[in-house]
Design a protein around this motif. Sequence first.
Motif, PDB file in Angstrom:
ATOM      1  N   ASP A  88       0.803  -1.215   0.000  1.00 30.73           N
ATOM      2  CA  ASP A  88       0.000   0.000   0.000  1.00 30.73           C
ATOM      3  C   ASP A  88       0.843   1.276   0.000  1.00 30.73           C
ATOM      4  OD1 ASP A  88       1.002  -0.360   2.504  1.00 30.73           O
ATOM      5  OD2 ASP A  88      -0.848   0.074   3.569  1.00 30.73           O
ATOM      6  N   SER A  89       2.095   1.167  -0.442  1.00 30.22           N
ATOM      7  CA  SER A  89       2.981   2.325  -0.481  1.00 30.22           C
ATOM      8  C   SER A  89       4.165   2.035  -1.406  1.00 30.22           C
ATOM      9  CB  SER A  89       3.487   2.651   0.931  1.00 30.22           C
ATOM     10  OG  SER A  89       4.249   1.570   1.435  1.00 30.22           O
ATOM     11  N   THR A  90       5.010   3.036  -1.563  1.00 36.89           N
ATOM     12  CA  THR A  90       6.254   2.877  -2.317  1.00 36.89           C
ATOM     13  C   THR A  90       7.389   3.382  -1.436  1.00 36.89           C
ATOM     14  OG1 THR A  90       5.121   3.227  -4.413  1.00 36.89           O
ATOM     15  CG2 THR A  90       7.513   3.477  -4.410  1.00 36.89           C
ATOM     16  N   HIS A  91       8.390   2.539  -1.217  1.00 41.21           N
ATOM     17  CA  HIS A  91       9.565   2.923  -0.440  1.00 41.21           C
ATOM     18  C   HIS A  91      10.532   3.627  -1.387  1.00 41.21           C
ATOM     19  CE1 HIS A  91      12.293   2.580   3.008  1.00 41.21           C
ATOM     20  NE2 HIS A  91      13.230   2.483   2.092  1.00 41.21           N
ATOM     21  N   ILE A  92      10.979   4.816  -1.011  1.00 41.20           N
ATOM     22  CA  ILE A  92      11.890   5.610  -1.834  1.00 41.20           C
ATOM     23  C   ILE A  92      13.234   5.699  -1.126  1.00 41.20           C
ATOM     24  CG2 ILE A  92      12.340   7.908  -2.774  1.00 41.20           C
ATOM     25  CD1 ILE A  92       9.304   8.261  -3.015  1.00 41.20           C
ATOM     26  N   THR A 122       2.454  15.659  -3.986  1.00 39.37           N
ATOM     27  CA  THR A 122       2.741  15.521  -2.560  1.00 39.37           C
ATOM     28  C   THR A 122       4.211  15.853  -2.333  1.00 39.37           C
ATOM     29  OG1 THR A 122       2.530  14.082  -0.640  1.00 39.37           O
ATOM     30  CG2 THR A 122       3.270  13.046  -2.673  1.00 39.37           C
ATOM     31  N   LEU A 123       4.493  16.342  -1.135  1.00 37.56           N
ATOM     32  CA  LEU A 123       5.856  16.697  -0.754  1.00 37.56           C
ATOM     33  C   LEU A 123       6.299  15.768   0.368  1.00 37.56           C
ATOM     34  CD1 LEU A 123       8.203  18.778  -1.079  1.00 37.56           C
ATOM     35  CD2 LEU A 123       7.130  20.070   0.754  1.00 37.56           C
ATOM     36  N   LEU A 124       7.462  15.142   0.198  1.00 35.14           N
ATOM     37  CA  LEU A 124       8.003  14.238   1.215  1.00 35.14           C
ATOM     38  C   LEU A 124       9.352  14.757   1.687  1.00 35.14           C
ATOM     39  CD1 LEU A 124       7.438  10.840  -0.647  1.00 35.14           C
ATOM     40  CD2 LEU A 124       6.040  11.775   1.194  1.00 35.14           C
ATOM     41  N   ASN A 125       9.558  14.783   2.996  1.00 33.68           N
ATOM     42  CA  ASN A 125      10.880  15.064   3.549  1.00 33.68           C
ATOM     43  C   ASN A 125      11.601  13.732   3.666  1.00 33.68           C
ATOM     44  OD1 ASN A 125      10.679  17.906   3.956  1.00 33.68           O
ATOM     45  ND2 ASN A 125       9.303  17.496   5.659  1.00 33.68           N
ATOM     46  N   LEU A 126      12.800  13.652   3.107  1.00 32.51           N
ATOM     47  CA  LEU A 126      13.570  12.413   3.178  1.00 32.51           C
ATOM     48  C   LEU A 126      14.489  12.475   4.385  1.00 32.51           C
ATOM     49  CD1 LEU A 126      12.598  12.565   0.146  1.00 32.51           C
ATOM     50  CD2 LEU A 126      14.527  11.077  -0.324  1.00 32.51           C
ATOM     51  N   ASN A 127      14.508  11.416   5.169  1.00 31.64           N
ATOM     52  CA  ASN A 127      15.353  11.307   6.353  1.00 31.64           C
ATOM     53  C   ASN A 127      16.602  10.528   6.001  1.00 31.64           C
ATOM     54  OD1 ASN A 127      13.435  12.544   8.195  1.00 31.64           O
ATOM     55  ND2 ASN A 127      12.233  10.691   7.903  1.00 31.64           N
ATOM     56  N   TYR A 128      17.694  10.812   6.725  1.00 32.41           N
ATOM     57  CA  TYR A 128      18.954  10.124   6.457  1.00 32.41           C
ATOM     58  C   TYR A 128      19.057   8.866   7.307  1.00 32.41           C
ATOM     59  CZ  TYR A 128      23.836   9.257   5.462  1.00 32.41           C
ATOM     60  OH  TYR A 128      25.013   8.677   5.050  1.00 32.41           O
ATOM     61  N   VAL A 138       8.641   7.111   2.675  1.00 33.74           N
ATOM     62  CA  VAL A 138       7.600   6.190   2.219  1.00 33.74           C
ATOM     63  C   VAL A 138       6.493   7.028   1.591  1.00 33.74           C
ATOM     64  CG1 VAL A 138       5.891   4.480   2.910  1.00 33.74           C
ATOM     65  CG2 VAL A 138       8.161   4.465   3.958  1.00 33.74           C
ATOM     66  N   LEU A 139       6.181   6.714   0.335  1.00 35.96           N
ATOM     67  CA  LEU A 139       5.109   7.383  -0.382  1.00 35.96           C
ATOM     68  C   LEU A 139       3.844   6.545  -0.220  1.00 35.96           C
ATOM     69  CD1 LEU A 139       4.130   9.569  -2.400  1.00 35.96           C
ATOM     70  CD2 LEU A 139       4.874   8.029  -4.224  1.00 35.96           C
ATOM     71  N   PRO A 140       2.853   7.045   0.523  1.00 34.67           N
ATOM     72  CA  PRO A 140       1.639   6.251   0.736  1.00 34.67           C
ATOM     73  C   PRO A 140       0.830   6.130  -0.556  1.00 34.67           C
ATOM     74  CG  PRO A 140       1.431   8.408   1.763  1.00 34.67           C
ATOM     75  CD  PRO A 140       2.806   8.332   1.200  1.00 34.67           C
ATOM     76  N   GLY A 141       0.081   5.049  -0.668  1.00 36.48           N
ATOM     77  CA  GLY A 141      -0.796   4.832  -1.813  1.00 36.48           C
ATOM     78  C   GLY A 141      -0.212   3.818  -2.788  1.00 36.48           C
TER      79      GLY A 141
END
Length: 168
Positions: A88-92, A122-128, A138-141
Amino acid sequence: MQLHVRTVAIVTVGLLWLGACKSDNPIAPTVNSPVATPTAESQSTSASPTASTEKTTTAKAEAHGGQGGQVIESGPYHLELLTVPEADSTHIDFFLQKGDNHAPIPNAKVTAQVQLPDGNQTLLNLNYDPDGNHYYAVLPGSVVGEYQVAILSDIQGEKVNARYTFKR
């Protein structure tokens, strides 16, 4: 007769020059929009891209220091996007590295602007992740279609951006 030979020589050189300038891959104009374009490209305030994005084979990725994702080389930077679809998501995963040895850059501010196949953004903050030496989100959907991603990196005030697409 000499005039005819010179004319043929000039025309031949001109045709060779035109053939050498021809490209099977037209260059897309750079757009300063936060929405990604269908082809990968990179923008940096200090350097321009030196290689186009492509899916790399495992051997090529290992030889180049990559992880098997879409790679953009921009000046001294190696930028690589790897997407893994889940239920249910995409791991980036985003690898931001510098230099010939591809040393990880852990202290950048990295965000992803994602345009979904339905046109929503959508805007995602990427963590290190210090264990994996990469940034992640993680991009939901799980909408099927083409996703356009603009990765915006700020490395101590230097902007290094890249554009990617992926399909789910």
